[in-house]
Enzyme design. Structure first.
Site, mmCIF file in Angstrom:
data_model
loop_
_atom_site.group_PDB
_atom_site.id
_atom_site.type_symbol
_atom_site.label_atom_id
_atom_site.label_comp_id
_atom_site.label_asym_id
_atom_site.label_seq_id
_atom_site.Cartn_x
_atom_site.Cartn_y
_atom_site.Cartn_z
ATOM 1 N N LYS A 196 -4.169 -1.022 2.464
ATOM 2 C CA LYS A 196 -4.929 0.159 2.060
ATOM 3 C C LYS A 196 -4.166 1.395 2.508
ATOM 4 O O LYS A 196 -3.848 1.556 3.686
ATOM 5 C CB LYS A 196 -6.312 0.137 2.701
ATOM 6 C CG LYS A 196 -7.123 1.406 2.402
ATOM 7 C CD LYS A 196 -8.557 1.268 2.852
ATOM 8 C CE LYS A 196 -9.324 2.564 2.614
ATOM 9 N NZ LYS A 196 -10.734 2.433 2.988
ATOM 10 N N ARG A 206 -15.720 9.875 -1.167
ATOM 11 C CA ARG A 206 -16.205 10.512 0.066
ATOM 12 C C ARG A 206 -17.330 11.497 -0.256
ATOM 13 O O ARG A 206 -18.228 11.694 0.567
ATOM 14 C CB ARG A 206 -15.039 11.165 0.804
ATOM 15 C CG ARG A 206 -14.045 10.124 1.320
ATOM 16 C CD ARG A 206 -12.801 10.740 1.922
ATOM 17 N NE ARG A 206 -11.817 9.721 2.289
ATOM 18 C CZ ARG A 206 -10.582 9.995 2.697
ATOM 19 N NH1 ARG A 206 -10.174 11.257 2.807
ATOM 20 N NH2 ARG A 206 -9.750 9.024 3.010
ATOM 21 N N LYS A 218 -6.587 10.183 7.718
ATOM 22 C CA LYS A 218 -6.672 8.772 8.118
ATOM 23 C C LYS A 218 -5.293 8.138 8.276
ATOM 24 O O LYS A 218 -5.151 6.919 8.247
ATOM 25 C CB LYS A 218 -7.549 8.009 7.114
ATOM 26 C CG LYS A 218 -8.993 8.537 7.052
ATOM 27 C CD LYS A 218 -9.930 7.610 6.291
ATOM 28 C CE LYS A 218 -11.382 8.099 6.354
ATOM 29 N NZ LYS A 218 -12.339 7.176 5.695
ATOM 30 N N GLU A 234 1.466 -6.435 6.576
ATOM 31 C CA GLU A 234 0.023 -6.287 6.815
ATOM 32 C C GLU A 234 -0.760 -7.444 6.188
ATOM 33 O O GLU A 234 -1.688 -7.989 6.785
ATOM 34 C CB GLU A 234 -0.488 -4.983 6.174
ATOM 35 C CG GLU A 234 -0.208 -3.717 6.968
ATOM 36 C CD GLU A 234 -1.239 -3.488 8.066
ATOM 37 O OE1 GLU A 234 -2.087 -4.363 8.302
ATOM 38 O OE2 GLU A 234 -1.181 -2.423 8.696
ATOM 39 N N LYS A 249 -5.000 -1.224 -2.368
ATOM 40 C CA LYS A 249 -5.839 -0.067 -2.697
ATOM 41 C C LYS A 249 -5.088 1.202 -2.372
ATOM 42 O O LYS A 249 -4.527 1.294 -1.283
ATOM 43 C CB LYS A 249 -7.112 -0.146 -1.861
ATOM 44 C CG LYS A 249 -8.053 1.017 -2.050
ATOM 45 C CD LYS A 249 -9.236 0.879 -1.139
ATOM 46 C CE LYS A 249 -10.094 2.121 -1.275
ATOM 47 N NZ LYS A 249 -11.219 2.114 -0.382
ATOM 48 N N SER A 275 -11.998 5.764 -6.728
ATOM 49 C CA SER A 275 -12.795 6.831 -7.324
ATOM 50 C C SER A 275 -11.956 7.907 -8.001
ATOM 51 O O SER A 275 -12.317 8.395 -9.070
ATOM 52 C CB SER A 275 -13.689 7.452 -6.248
ATOM 53 O OG SER A 275 -12.909 7.942 -5.171
ATOM 54 N N TYR A 314 -15.043 0.938 -10.996
ATOM 55 C CA TYR A 314 -16.248 1.646 -11.441
ATOM 56 C C TYR A 314 -16.389 1.567 -12.962
ATOM 57 O O TYR A 314 -17.419 1.949 -13.510
ATOM 58 C CB TYR A 314 -16.199 3.113 -10.988
ATOM 59 C CG TYR A 314 -15.988 3.227 -9.486
ATOM 60 C CD1 TYR A 314 -17.023 2.939 -8.609
ATOM 61 C CD2 TYR A 314 -14.749 3.578 -8.948
ATOM 62 C CE1 TYR A 314 -16.843 3.001 -7.235
ATOM 63 C CE2 TYR A 314 -14.554 3.651 -7.580
ATOM 64 C CZ TYR A 314 -15.603 3.362 -6.728
ATOM 65 O OH TYR A 314 -15.418 3.408 -5.368
#
Ligand code: PBG
Length: 323
Positions: A196, A206, A218, A234, A249, A275, A314
């Site tokens: 990610k 968010r 982040k 990872e 992602k 999103s 979505y």
């Protein structure tokens, strides 16, 4: 005689193209995010995600049924947490009567066959909007992992089929796996957000959950967008620690990562079309600058072609109607 090969032969008619197509999309490819809020009978459109809604639990349950009836086999639950339930420890995330826990139970009762996956991360519960506990402006890893493991257990106790840690703390998959095993939840799956990235494509999400970081960004826990080999490191680590499904992602800008993983790992790979990707297409279509449906299907097939076996999107319901 030249040419012996004419590549256009196999493109000559729709039927011929159908016969030789390498990749297809099906309703069962999708995991559909559901945003759930407190209250009843409310369905509110998210301003930066036209056509996508936050549902109160009663309506979310109906939506889950509608999706199942369309052929969808899994949903991914996110909850919007009231400011009064936010703190710096994630305490509300462990509440057996919390919105997430109630949602899992209600959806499993209403649509028992539907696979219920849950977001495991502290950001919706954090006064700081960070995925972990904050001390002296730093996101602390190990204390966060302990809470995440308890949060995952609480979701399993409520009936979640798969817990999906989206936080990117180190060691959380092993901690969650051990906690679930020790409590007897040996069949609860883990879908790890293993690669990610610290992406700027998450903005509309968010907004949807009111979970934007209150300070900083982040980048000390999510991956550097410039890194490719690190995604393999990872992901292999998360598989060793006990992940059943891994994830890349965002989606569209990270298809190279999906393909790298598909070439060398052998657990299902999910890709999350986030999103911001959804918002970009909606905005361009609203302006009449892109053919919405055609571009949407092109993007979704690209995820499959790159090697994903699951697509978090979505667009799922609108895409399925076109299949
Ligand atoms: C948070 C989380 C995020 C998304 C899923 N889980 C946002 C973030 O990491 O800041 C983003 C999803 C999207 O943009 O659609 N743990």
């Amino acid at each position: 005689m030249y040419p012996l090969n004419r590549n256009r032969r196999l493109r000559n008619s729709e039927a011929m193209r159908d016969l030789v197509r390498e990749t297809t999309l099906a309703p069962t490819d999708f995991l559909v995010p559901l945003f759930i809020v407190e209250g009843t009978k409310t369905k509110t459109e998210i301003p930066s995600m036209p056509g996508y809604f936050r549902f109160s639990l009663d309506l979310a349950t109906q939506e889950a049924q509608r999706l199942y009836d369309m052929g969808v086999r899994g949903v991914l639950l996110f909850v919007k947490v009231a400011d009064s339930d936010k703190d710096n420890t994630g305490a509300a995330a462990l509440n057996a009567e919390g919105l997430m826990q109630r949602s899992i139970r209600a959806i499993k009762v209403a649509v028992p066959e539907l696979v219920v996956c849950t977001d495991v991360a502290l950001d919706p519960y954090s006064t700081y909007g960070h995925d972990g506990i904050v001390e002296a402006n730093k996101i602390v890893n190990d204390a966060t992992v302990e809470v995440l493991a308890q949060m995952a257990l609480s979701h399993a106790e409520s009936g979640a089929d798969i817990v999906a840690p989206s936080d990117m703390m180190d060691g959380r998959i092993l901690a969650i796996r051990n906690t679930l095993e020790n409590a007897g939840y040996v069949h609860t799956g883990i879908m790890s957000y293993s690669a990610k990235y610290a992406s700027s494509f998450y903005g509309p999400f968010r907004d949807a959950l009111d979970s934007a970081p209150g300070f900083g960004d982040k980048k000390t826990y999510q991956m550097d967008v410039a890194n490719r080999k690190e995604a393999v490191v990872e992901t292999l680590r998360d598989i060793e620690e006990g992940a059943d499904i891994v994830m890349v992602k965002p989606g569209m800008a990270y298809l190279d990562i999906v393909r790298d993983l598909a070439n060398q790992i052998h657990v299902p790979i999910a890709v999350y079309q986030v999103s911001g990707e959804y918002a970009m297409l909606k905005a361009a279509a609203e302006k009449g600058w892109l053919d919405h449906d055609a571009v949407m299907l092109e993007q979704l097939i690209a995820f499959k072609r790159a090697g994903a076996s699951l697509i978090v999107s979505y667009h799922a319901a609108e895409a399925i109607k076109l299949l």
